[in-house]
Design a protein around this motif. Structure first.
Motif, PDB file in Angstrom:
ATOM      1  N   ARG A  45      -6.695  16.733   5.068  1.00 36.37           N
ATOM      2  CA  ARG A  45      -7.753  16.839   6.065  1.00 36.37           C
ATOM      3  C   ARG A  45      -9.129  17.064   5.434  1.00 36.37           C
ATOM      4  O   ARG A  45     -10.150  16.692   6.009  1.00 36.37           O
ATOM      5  CB  ARG A  45      -7.461  17.993   7.029  1.00 36.37           C
ATOM      6  N   ASP A  46      -9.182  17.693   4.248  1.00 38.97           N
ATOM      7  CA  ASP A  46     -10.471  18.102   3.689  1.00 38.97           C
ATOM      8  C   ASP A  46     -11.360  16.924   3.332  1.00 38.97           C
ATOM      9  O   ASP A  46     -12.563  16.944   3.580  1.00 38.97           O
ATOM     10  CB  ASP A  46     -10.249  18.964   2.442  1.00 38.97           C
ATOM     11  N   ASP A  47     -10.788  15.903   2.741  1.00 39.49           N
ATOM     12  CA  ASP A  47     -11.577  14.757   2.290  1.00 39.49           C
ATOM     13  C   ASP A  47     -11.270  13.469   3.050  1.00 39.49           C
ATOM     14  O   ASP A  47     -11.637  12.383   2.617  1.00 39.49           O
ATOM     15  CB  ASP A  47     -11.358  14.520   0.791  1.00 39.49           C
ATOM     16  N   GLY A  48     -10.545  13.581   4.148  1.00 37.90           N
ATOM     17  CA  GLY A  48     -10.297  12.417   4.987  1.00 37.90           C
ATOM     18  C   GLY A  48      -9.158  11.523   4.536  1.00 37.90           C
ATOM     19  O   GLY A  48      -8.981  10.422   5.074  1.00 37.90           O
ATOM     20  N   GLU A  49      -8.350  11.981   3.561  1.00 36.80           N
ATOM     21  CA  GLU A  49      -7.279  11.101   3.068  1.00 36.80           C
ATOM     22  C   GLU A  49      -6.226  10.814   4.139  1.00 36.80           C
ATOM     23  O   GLU A  49      -5.668   9.722   4.191  1.00 36.80           O
ATOM     24  CB  GLU A  49      -6.581  11.718   1.838  1.00 36.80           C
ATOM     25  N   PHE A  50      -5.957  11.808   4.980  1.00 35.15           N
ATOM     26  CA  PHE A  50      -4.958  11.626   6.043  1.00 35.15           C
ATOM     27  C   PHE A  50      -5.356  10.460   6.947  1.00 35.15           C
ATOM     28  O   PHE A  50      -4.551   9.564   7.229  1.00 35.15           O
ATOM     29  CB  PHE A  50      -4.837  12.920   6.844  1.00 35.15           C
ATOM     30  N   ASP A  51      -6.604  10.462   7.401  1.00 35.39           N
ATOM     31  CA  ASP A  51      -7.068   9.388   8.278  1.00 35.39           C
ATOM     32  C   ASP A  51      -7.113   8.051   7.549  1.00 35.39           C
ATOM     33  O   ASP A  51      -6.821   7.000   8.140  1.00 35.39           O
ATOM     34  CB  ASP A  51      -8.447   9.728   8.830  1.00 35.39           C
ATOM     35  N   GLN A  52      -7.476   8.072   6.274  1.00 41.81           N
ATOM     36  CA  GLN A  52      -7.528   6.823   5.499  1.00 41.81           C
ATOM     37  C   GLN A  52      -6.142   6.208   5.368  1.00 41.81           C
ATOM     38  O   GLN A  52      -5.990   4.979   5.446  1.00 41.81           O
ATOM     39  CB  GLN A  52      -8.123   7.087   4.121  1.00 41.81           C
ATOM     40  N   ARG A  53      -5.123   7.036   5.191  1.00 40.57           N
ATOM     41  CA  ARG A  53      -3.767   6.494   5.115  1.00 40.57           C
ATOM     42  C   ARG A  53      -3.334   5.905   6.445  1.00 40.57           C
ATOM     43  O   ARG A  53      -2.705   4.840   6.492  1.00 40.57           O
ATOM     44  CB  ARG A  53      -2.780   7.576   4.666  1.00 40.57           C
ATOM     45  N   ASP A  54      -3.679   6.584   7.544  1.00 44.41           N
ATOM     46  CA  ASP A  54      -3.387   6.028   8.876  1.00 44.41           C
ATOM     47  C   ASP A  54      -4.052   4.666   9.049  1.00 44.41           C
ATOM     48  O   ASP A  54      -3.460   3.726   9.597  1.00 44.41           O
ATOM     49  CB  ASP A  54      -3.888   6.981   9.963  1.00 44.41           C
ATOM     50  N   GLU A  55      -5.295   4.568   8.596  1.00 47.19           N
ATOM     51  CA  GLU A  55      -6.030   3.301   8.700  1.00 47.19           C
ATOM     52  C   GLU A  55      -5.376   2.222   7.843  1.00 47.19           C
ATOM     53  O   GLU A  55      -5.339   1.045   8.239  1.00 47.19           O
ATOM     54  CB  GLU A  55      -7.480   3.523   8.277  1.00 47.19           C
ATOM     55  N   PHE A  56      -4.852   2.607   6.691  1.00 42.03           N
ATOM     56  CA  PHE A  56      -4.159   1.636   5.840  1.00 42.03           C
ATOM     57  C   PHE A  56      -2.905   1.105   6.525  1.00 42.03           C
ATOM     58  O   PHE A  56      -2.665  -0.108   6.557  1.00 42.03           O
ATOM     59  CB  PHE A  56      -3.799   2.278   4.502  1.00 42.03           C
ATOM     60  N   TRP A  57      -2.096   2.015   7.091  1.00 45.37           N
ATOM     61  CA  TRP A  57      -0.899   1.565   7.818  1.00 45.37           C
ATOM     62  C   TRP A  57      -1.292   0.613   8.943  1.00 45.37           C
ATOM     63  O   TRP A  57      -0.645  -0.423   9.137  1.00 45.37           O
ATOM     64  CB  TRP A  57      -0.162   2.766   8.406  1.00 45.37           C
ATOM     65  N   ALA A  58      -2.332   0.970   9.684  1.00 40.68           N
ATOM     66  CA  ALA A  58      -2.773   0.122  10.798  1.00 40.68           C
ATOM     67  C   ALA A  58      -3.229  -1.247  10.301  1.00 40.68           C
ATOM     68  O   ALA A  58      -2.958  -2.277  10.943  1.00 40.68           O
ATOM     69  CB  ALA A  58      -3.898   0.814  11.562  1.00 40.68           C
ATOM     70  N   ALA A  59      -3.898  -1.281   9.147  1.00 43.10           N
ATOM     71  CA  ALA A  59      -4.370  -2.557   8.599  1.00 43.10           C
ATOM     72  C   ALA A  59      -3.202  -3.436   8.171  1.00 43.10           C
ATOM     73  O   ALA A  59      -3.215  -4.661   8.381  1.00 43.10           O
ATOM     74  CB  ALA A  59      -5.303  -2.303   7.422  1.00 43.10           C
ATOM     75  N   VAL A  60      -2.170  -2.840   7.581  1.00 41.17           N
ATOM     76  CA  VAL A  60      -0.997  -3.613   7.166  1.00 41.17           C
ATOM     77  C   VAL A  60      -0.300  -4.179   8.401  1.00 41.17           C
ATOM     78  O   VAL A  60       0.086  -5.358   8.432  1.00 41.17           O
ATOM     79  CB  VAL A  60      -0.024  -2.743   6.342  1.00 41.17           C
ATOM     80  N   LYS A  61      -0.141  -3.368   9.436  1.00 40.83           N
ATOM     81  CA  LYS A  61       0.501  -3.848  10.665  1.00 40.83           C
ATOM     82  C   LYS A  61      -0.309  -4.983  11.294  1.00 40.83           C
ATOM     83  O   LYS A  61       0.258  -5.975  11.760  1.00 40.83           O
ATOM     84  CB  LYS A  61       0.672  -2.690  11.648  1.00 40.83           C
ATOM     85  N   ALA A  62      -1.621  -4.831  11.293  1.00 45.95           N
ATOM     86  CA  ALA A  62      -2.468  -5.869  11.871  1.00 45.95           C
ATOM     87  C   ALA A  62      -2.356  -7.170  11.085  1.00 45.95           C
ATOM     88  O   ALA A  62      -2.352  -8.268  11.664  1.00 45.95           O
ATOM     89  CB  ALA A  62      -3.918  -5.395  11.903  1.00 45.95           C
ATOM     90  N   ALA A  63      -2.266  -7.076   9.767  1.00 41.82           N
ATOM     91  CA  ALA A  63      -2.122  -8.278   8.943  1.00 41.82           C
ATOM     92  C   ALA A  63      -0.802  -8.990   9.239  1.00 41.82           C
ATOM     93  O   ALA A  63      -0.748 -10.232   9.316  1.00 41.82           O
ATOM     94  CB  ALA A  63      -2.205  -7.904   7.464  1.00 41.82           C
ATOM     95  N   ILE A  64       0.271  -8.224   9.411  1.00 46.16           N
ATOM     96  CA  ILE A  64       1.568  -8.813   9.753  1.00 46.16           C
ATOM     97  C   ILE A  64       1.488  -9.497  11.117  1.00 46.16           C
ATOM     98  O   ILE A  64       1.995 -10.612  11.302  1.00 46.16           O
ATOM     99  CB  ILE A  64       2.667  -7.731   9.736  1.00 46.16           C
ATOM    100  N   ASP A  65       0.841  -8.829  12.061  1.00 49.74           N
ATOM    101  CA  ASP A  65       0.716  -9.404  13.404  1.00 49.74           C
ATOM    102  C   ASP A  65      -0.075 -10.712  13.380  1.00 49.74           C
ATOM    103  O   ASP A  65       0.258 -11.675  14.091  1.00 49.74           O
ATOM    104  CB  ASP A  65       0.048  -8.412  14.342  1.00 49.74           C
ATOM    105  N   ARG A  66      -1.115 -10.763  12.556  1.00 47.76           N
ATOM    106  CA  ARG A  66      -1.898 -12.001  12.463  1.00 47.76           C
ATOM    107  C   ARG A  66      -1.062 -13.128  11.879  1.00 47.76           C
ATOM    108  O   ARG A  66      -1.139 -14.277  12.329  1.00 47.76           O
ATOM    109  CB  ARG A  66      -3.147 -11.770  11.601  1.00 47.76           C
ATOM    110  N   GLU A  67      -0.257 -12.798  10.860  1.00 43.74           N
ATOM    111  CA  GLU A  67       0.608 -13.830  10.264  1.00 43.74           C
ATOM    112  C   GLU A  67       1.627 -14.331  11.267  1.00 43.74           C
ATOM    113  O   GLU A  67       1.892 -15.533  11.354  1.00 43.74           O
ATOM    114  CB  GLU A  67       1.311 -13.263   9.030  1.00 43.74           C
ATOM    115  N   GLU A  68       2.195 -13.407  12.019  1.00 47.47           N
ATOM    116  CA  GLU A  68       3.179 -13.808  13.028  1.00 47.47           C
ATOM    117  C   GLU A  68       2.531 -14.692  14.108  1.00 47.47           C
ATOM    118  O   GLU A  68       3.100 -15.696  14.541  1.00 47.47           O
ATOM    119  CB  GLU A  68       3.793 -12.568  13.661  1.00 47.47           C
TER     120      GLU A  68
END
Length: 247
Positions: free
Chosen positions: A218-241
């Motif tokens: 929480r201190d440096d925003g890494e938690f949110d950045q990881r959530d954003e990474f997961w969301a980006a990977v899912k979005a990329a898969i959805d675009r390919e599909e």
């Protein structure tokens, strides 16, 4: 576990423990040196019973079993003791026989133990990220592929579901020892950035191991950045599909 007679754990069921709804007043605050999660390992039993059981036996209650979710890593350790007693062998031996060796893990893992010689099941298994990923694939196969027979049919349909919707983190639910999301994905989430993210609808596993600036990121925003990474990977898969390029 007869040692819990007359304590706050004389009442919660195994299912309550799996969902962390025992109602026991455990404090999981990594920044507070006096919190339970920081004090447990320094506890010296004076009653001749295992360290974890001795410590948990002294904690009071703040809710009735099943009423409220309170994250409690010691209860994951308690599940480890329950399994070890049920199979009458060390937890590491059971894991090795049922999952680690059959699933072709690349390296041996090590597991820290408590003063009683029992595995610290609430934490402290050391494995390489590739083997964390293989564990995620084991989970994925249980749901969408060829089940191993290790788990009951449909186990992850419950374990990965939002059995608990109010956890204090927006959008994060809880199942049986997994943090769960409304889209059917779920994650094993450890301190300092280790995680196994599983999305059965997208046939996706993401394993990560990090060294965050703070235990929960929480201190440096890494938690949110990881959530954003997961969301980006899912979005990329959805675009390919959607484009017909997915496999």
């Amino acid at each position: 576990m007869p040692e819990f007679g007359g304590t706050s754990y004389d009442g919660p069921t195994v299912e309550h423990i799996l969902k962390m709804t025992s109602g026991v007043a455990w404090v999981e605050d990594y920044g507070d040196p006096d919190s339970d999660v920081r004090s447990l390992n320094d506890h010296v039993p004076d009653d001749g019973i295992p360290q974890l059981i001795s410590y948990l036996s002294k904690i009071g209650r703040r809710a009735e079993p099943g009423e409220k979710f309170y994250y409690n890593s010691a209860e994951t350790g308690l599940i480890g003791l329950i399994v070890s007693r049920a199979v009458d062998r060390p937890l590491a031996d059971y894991l090795s026989e049922k999952i680690w060796k059959p699933y072709g893990m690349q390296h041996k893992a090590t597991w820290m133990i408590d003063p009683d010689g029992a595995e610290l099941a609430g934490c402290c298994i050391q494995a390489i990220p590739r083997d964390f990923a293989r564990f995620g694939l084991f989970v994925l196969d249980e749901m969408t592929g060829e089940p191993s027979g290790v788990l009951p049919d449909g186990w992850f349909d419950e374990a990965g579901a939002q059995l608990i919707k109010e956890t204090g983190d927006d959008g994060w639910g809880y199942g049986y020892q997994w943090w769960t999301f409304a889209d059917g994905s779920f994650t094993a989430d450890g301190v300092f950035g280790q995680a196994i993210f599983v999305d059965p609808n997208r046939n996706l596993v993401v394993a990560s191991n990090s060294s965050w600036a703070s235990p929960v990121g929480r201190d440096d925003g890494e938690f949110d950045q990881r959530d954003e990474f997961w969301a980006a990977v899912k979005a990329a898969i959805d675009r390919e599909e959607a484009s017909g390029d997915g496999s």
